[in-house]
Scaffold this motif. Structure first.
Motif, PDB file in Angstrom:
ATOM      1  N   SER A  72       0.835  -1.186   0.000  1.00  0.00           N
ATOM      2  CA  SER A  72       0.000   0.000   0.000  1.00  0.00           C
ATOM      3  C   SER A  72       0.879   1.248   0.000  1.00  0.00           C
ATOM      4  O   SER A  72       2.083   1.186   0.153  1.00  0.00           O
ATOM      5  N   GLY A  73       0.205   2.407  -0.160  1.00  0.00           N
ATOM      6  CA  GLY A  73       0.944   3.642  -0.275  1.00  0.00           C
ATOM      7  C   GLY A  73       1.637   4.046   1.012  1.00  0.00           C
ATOM      8  O   GLY A  73       1.070   3.995   2.087  1.00  0.00           O
ATOM      9  N   ILE A  74       2.847   4.432   0.860  1.00  0.00           N
ATOM     10  CA  ILE A  74       3.607   4.977   1.983  1.00  0.00           C
ATOM     11  C   ILE A  74       3.925   6.416   1.627  1.00  0.00           C
ATOM     12  O   ILE A  74       4.439   6.691   0.538  1.00  0.00           O
ATOM     13  N   VAL A  75       3.589   7.312   2.505  1.00  0.00           N
ATOM     14  CA  VAL A  75       3.818   8.720   2.209  1.00  0.00           C
ATOM     15  C   VAL A  75       4.807   9.297   3.216  1.00  0.00           C
ATOM     16  O   VAL A  75       4.764   8.972   4.395  1.00  0.00           O
ATOM     17  N   VAL A  76       5.682  10.095   2.703  1.00  0.00           N
ATOM     18  CA  VAL A  76       6.633  10.794   3.570  1.00  0.00           C
ATOM     19  C   VAL A  76       6.141  12.227   3.706  1.00  0.00           C
ATOM     20  O   VAL A  76       5.914  12.910   2.701  1.00  0.00           O
ATOM     21  N   ILE A  77       5.949  12.646   4.916  1.00  0.00           N
ATOM     22  CA  ILE A  77       5.411  13.988   5.166  1.00  0.00           C
ATOM     23  C   ILE A  77       6.553  14.908   5.563  1.00  0.00           C
ATOM     24  O   ILE A  77       7.240  14.669   6.570  1.00  0.00           O
ATOM     25  N   GLN A  78       6.738  15.912   4.763  1.00  0.00           N
ATOM     26  CA  GLN A  78       7.834  16.855   5.007  1.00  0.00           C
ATOM     27  C   GLN A  78       7.288  18.065   5.764  1.00  0.00           C
ATOM     28  O   GLN A  78       6.174  18.506   5.512  1.00  0.00           O
ATOM     29  N   PRO A  79       8.089  18.601   6.663  1.00  0.00           N
ATOM     30  CA  PRO A  79       7.620  19.784   7.405  1.00  0.00           C
ATOM     31  C   PRO A  79       7.727  21.061   6.576  1.00  0.00           C
ATOM     32  O   PRO A  79       8.309  22.047   6.994  1.00  0.00           O
ATOM     33  N   VAL A  80       7.171  20.993   5.400  1.00  0.00           N
ATOM     34  CA  VAL A  80       7.200  22.134   4.482  1.00  0.00           C
ATOM     35  C   VAL A  80       5.762  22.414   4.037  1.00  0.00           C
ATOM     36  O   VAL A  80       5.049  21.495   3.624  1.00  0.00           O
ATOM     37  N   ARG A  81       5.373  23.640   4.137  1.00  0.00           N
ATOM     38  CA  ARG A  81       3.996  23.992   3.761  1.00  0.00           C
ATOM     39  C   ARG A  81       3.851  24.050   2.245  1.00  0.00           C
ATOM     40  O   ARG A  81       4.703  24.616   1.562  1.00  0.00           O
ATOM     41  N   ASP A  82       2.763  23.470   1.771  1.00  0.00           N
ATOM     42  CA  ASP A  82       2.444  23.596   0.354  1.00  0.00           C
ATOM     43  C   ASP A  82       1.773  24.955   0.153  1.00  0.00           C
ATOM     44  O   ASP A  82       0.798  25.287   0.835  1.00  0.00           O
ATOM     45  N   ALA A  83       2.289  25.709  -0.776  1.00  0.00           N
ATOM     46  CA  ALA A  83       1.789  27.073  -0.963  1.00  0.00           C
ATOM     47  C   ALA A  83       0.319  27.082  -1.377  1.00  0.00           C
ATOM     48  O   ALA A  83      -0.440  27.986  -1.006  1.00  0.00           O
ATOM     49  N   ALA A  84      -0.085  26.071  -2.119  1.00  0.00           N
ATOM     50  CA  ALA A  84      -1.457  26.054  -2.630  1.00  0.00           C
ATOM     51  C   ALA A  84      -2.471  25.645  -1.576  1.00  0.00           C
ATOM     52  O   ALA A  84      -3.576  26.181  -1.524  1.00  0.00           O
ATOM     53  N   THR A  85      -2.119  24.709  -0.728  1.00  0.00           N
ATOM     54  CA  THR A  85      -3.114  24.178   0.207  1.00  0.00           C
ATOM     55  C   THR A  85      -2.875  24.607   1.648  1.00  0.00           C
ATOM     56  O   THR A  85      -3.773  24.500   2.477  1.00  0.00           O
TER      57      THR A  85
END
Lengths: 270, 334
Positions: free
Chosen positions: A239-252
């Protein structure tokens, strides 16, 4: 000399190799009389072919020449009574016999570490040894505990590796056969299950051994008691594994997540 | 002239549709709204907070919170004052207390079941609700820089013009599914190209719901913390000390390229350290469950209770070792 090198030498003799390959072959030829002899043979063949050929030089294509040289070069020379091929199998057999008899260790009982009641553990002064060897005479080692945390964290038991395999498993001839042995053993009761922690078992239970890690037999034999199908949901690998970076997405305005196809080399903290 | 009039009419109609929830969704929001407050940063709507305890405890994403005190606006229009009582780093959730809160609204709880794939959800922003859709509860999130693993829900929604980070994600039954922690890149890049249909540019139109999907804008994939983590956080926030206890063994590991997780580092003083675990050991079983890789291991650790003592089996060289390990608290490990 392997076939690949033989072909390279033939090409070199014909002048059909790169400068790097040529340098490599020359380097090898300096230290290898056999290679030098082969090279001379090919060069003589080339010269002979050129002289014998009724065709003009431009009609004698390099491809045809190379094929001829290779064809001749790969023909096996007949050497009566050449027994050099026996060296490797005889050496292997010798090593096997040596391993079976000369290096066989004295039989020792597997090391089992008994668990005692919680109250007894708390009262006993103990030393912390993260690793222990067993008492070969009794087959039971001393209890190993952390003096700072006798209640909470300790090595409860150590299961020694097998010193030798059973007769059935010592003559495995293929990785498939090894896998079968591993699976068969895995179905047997586990003497070191937590629920059975207590005085060390004796007799048949004490003789129970752990097979070596299946990796020792190569990828084809990767079967162990814990990798049998249907014993575990392997969704994590699929299944999908996602890496979450402590960087804000400008769009969301949320943290940025990226999917990873494989987590095999991802360091995880737990 | 005629085409301009048609375009204007279409824009007006679609503008109306875009702000409308379906009757079912609107009814659900009507029930949920009294339990939601809009958090304010000055006069700006910064995010939303959900009531989780009738005594005036609210939960919000940390992105919606500024400082230690802030104002919020209830559905009645009343302006309330909130104080930060606690926060939880793995889930990014913040506990807010409101002493002026008057009981009446229903406190929301964590979803008691996994949502179904395709189930319609509501995401509460500071500016109001938007529609979202549940995709999966089986995503594994690796949170940098801590390298912690958190089980995550995947949802998707049509991104509105304003920021959605920290939005509350709710089921239509009024259960809390989490807060929107992270977003993935958009699924469909095609709508970024200008599509001129019928003489007007559709990209200039407000986004509307189409059939069962939300199009025509691309769907944004987002993640919220999974149900286990959320329940744990809410339970901890509601406790007298407002403490959240996440389990940890103090181990950093990688895939063993076979079976198990190979230990790279053991944190000093952690439960694993006290049990004698070393770098290079391969963990292949934890609390009776096989460990195929480091993700398996992390997921199993995350399911344990802080303070419990569990068996762990490791391979060291050719030997097998059984250890008893005390599950520590995430904050206890350095």
């Amino acid at each position: 000399m392997n076939r690949r090198l033989d072909e390279e030498i033939a090409r070199y003799a014909f002048g059909d190799v790169s400068a790097e390959q040529a340098a490599r072959i020359e380097r090898l030829a300096e230290n290898d009389p056999e290679l030098r002899a082969t090279l001379k043979t090919y060069q003589a063949m080339r010269d002979g072919l050129r002289q014998m050929s009724p065709a003009m030089d431009h009609q004698l294509s390099s491809a045809r020449l190379r094929e001829e040289i290779l064809r001749r070069g790969l023909e096996k020379s007949s050497r009566p009574f050449d027994l050099r091929w026996l060296i490797v199998p005889v050496a292997a057999a010798g090593a096997f016999v040596f391993g079976q008899f000369a290096l066989r260790p004295p039989a020792v009982a597997p090391v089992l570490v008994a668990s005692t009641s919680e109250s007894a553990k708390a009262a006993d002064p103990v030393e912390f040894q993260p690793w222990t060897s067993g008492d070969a005479a009794s087959g039971v080692s001393k209890i190993v505990r952390d003096p700072n945390d006798a209640h909470e964290s300790r090595i409860l038991a150590v299961k020694s590796p097998p010193k030798r395999r059973t007769a059935k498993s010592s003559f495995v001839r293929s990785s498939v056969e090894v896998g079968k042995v591993a699976m068969k053993t895995a179905t047997e009761p586990d003497a070191l299950a937590l629920g059975s922690a207590g005085p060390a078992p004796s007799g048949g239970a004490a003789a129970e051994m752990t097979l070596e890690p299946p990796s020792a037999f190569g990828a084809g034999a990767a079967l162990s008691e814990l990798t049998a199908p249907a014993t575990r949901d392997t969704a994590a690998k699929e299944s999908g594994i996602v890496v979450i970076q402590p960087v804000r997405d400008a769009a969301t305005g949320a943290y940025r997540a990226t999917e990873v196809a494989s987590s095999s080399n991802v360091l995880i903290g737990s | 002239m005629f085409s301009s009039a048609v375009n204007l009419a279409v824009v007006v109609v679609l503008s109306g549709l875009s702000t409308q929830l379906s009757p079912v969704e609107a009814a659900a929001w009507g029930r949920i709204a009294p339990s939601i407050v809009v958090l304010l940063d000055g006069d700006q709507e910064r995010g939303a907070a959900a009531l989780i305890d009738s005594k005036g405890l609210f939960v919000a994403h940390k992105e919606s919170v500024t400082g230690t005190e802030m104002r919020g606006r209830a559905s009645t229009g009343a302006v309330l004052f909130f104080k930060v009582l606690s926060s939880d780093e793995p889930s990014q959730l913040v506990l807010l207390g409101c002493q002026e809160w008057k009981a009446g609204a229903t406190a929301l709880s964590a979803a008691r079941r996994d949502a179904r794939p395709g189930e319609r959800l509501l995401a509460a922003l500071g500016s109001g609700p938007i529609r979202a859709e549940f995709v999966s509860a089986d995503r594994v999130g690796i949170v940098n820089p801590s390298r912690r693993v958190v089980q995550m829900n995947e949802i998707r929604f049509e991104a509105p013009a304003d920021s959605v980070g920290g939005a509350l994600v709710l089921t239509l039954n009024g259960e809390l599914l989490g807060t929107l922690n992270a977003t993935l890149q958009q699924i469909d890049e095609a709508p970024k190209q200008q599509s001129v249909i019928g003489g007007f540019n559709r990209d200039l139109l407000p986004k509307v719901r189409q059939d069962t999907r939300f199009g025509p804008a691309p769907m944004t994939v987002a993640y919220t913390v999974g149900p286990v983590a959320l329940r744990r956080v809410l339970e901890g926030f509601r406790s007298p000390l407002h403490e959240v206890l996440h389990p940890s063994l103090g181990v950093f590991c990688r895939d063993a390229q076979g079976t198990g997780a190979v230990v790279e580092m053991v944190q000093t003083g952690s439960g694993a350290h006290r049990a004698g675990l070393r770098a290079g050991d391969i963990i292949f079983q934890l609390n009776g469950s096989p460990v195929q890789n480091q993700i398996d291991f992390a997921k199993l650790v995350f399911e344990q209770e802080v303070g419990s003592i569990i068996p762990m089996r490791v391979r060291r060289g050719a030997s097998t070792i059984l250890m008893m390990v005390r599950v520590g608290r995430l904050e206890e490990t350095p």
